[in-house]
Design a protein around this motif. Structure first.
Motif, mmCIF file in Angstrom:
data_model
loop_
_atom_site.group_PDB
_atom_site.id
_atom_site.type_symbol
_atom_site.label_atom_id
_atom_site.label_comp_id
_atom_site.label_asym_id
_atom_site.label_seq_id
_atom_site.Cartn_x
_atom_site.Cartn_y
_atom_site.Cartn_z
ATOM 1 N N VAL A 31 0.858 -1.182 0.000
ATOM 2 C CA VAL A 31 0.000 0.000 0.000
ATOM 3 C C VAL A 31 0.891 1.227 0.000
ATOM 4 N N VAL A 32 0.635 2.119 -0.960
ATOM 5 C CA VAL A 32 1.423 3.340 -1.080
ATOM 6 C C VAL A 32 0.487 4.532 -0.932
ATOM 7 N N PRO A 33 0.713 5.388 0.070
ATOM 8 C CA PRO A 33 -0.134 6.579 0.198
ATOM 9 C C PRO A 33 0.255 7.607 -0.868
ATOM 10 N N LEU A 34 -0.705 8.037 -1.636
ATOM 11 C CA LEU A 34 -0.477 9.048 -2.671
ATOM 12 C C LEU A 34 -1.177 10.328 -2.234
ATOM 13 N N ASN A 35 -0.660 10.954 -1.191
ATOM 14 C CA ASN A 35 -1.338 12.089 -0.587
ATOM 15 C C ASN A 35 -0.637 13.428 -0.803
ATOM 16 N N VAL A 36 0.346 13.468 -1.683
ATOM 17 C CA VAL A 36 1.035 14.711 -2.006
ATOM 18 C C VAL A 36 0.900 14.930 -3.509
#
Length: 105
Positions: A31-36
């Motif tokens: 799981v990779v957070p793509l929050n930027v």
């Protein structure tokens, strides 16, 4: 397989030697957070990148939510509405007459 975050140059050349981050957790639960808001570059190491196992993801800011349109009520005609219905066409008519007058000179 593994999920390696790399910079653009390493992504284009499939270089997995110095990843920015190794997101591999095992068993396919990566799981990779793509929050930027930016472009993320991911490759698979061990030579799989050369076979096409890579992806670039550009993350945008979400658009603003749509605004609700105002509810029109059956209100009486206001002066501003009357003025815009009469004044604006009259202004254009006067401008057209003035323009014709200047052309005649």
């Amino acid at each position: 397989m593994n999920v390696l975050e790399v910079n653009k140059t390493d992504y284009e050349n499939c270089i997995a030697d110095h990843p920015l981050h190794n997101w591999t957790t095992g068993a396919g639960r990566d799981v990779v957070p793509l929050n930027v808001t930016r472009t993320y570059y991911f490759i698979s190491g061990k030579g799989f990148c050369f076979g096409g196992m890579k992806v670039a993801i550009h993350v945008h800011n979400p658009p603003p939510p749509p605004s609700a349109s105002p509810i029109r009520s059956a209100s009486p005609v206001r002066f501003s509405t009357f003025r815009s219905q009469i004044f604006v066409p009259a202004l254009f008519a006067v401008a057209a007459v003035w323009d014709s007058f200047l052309m005649a000179l």
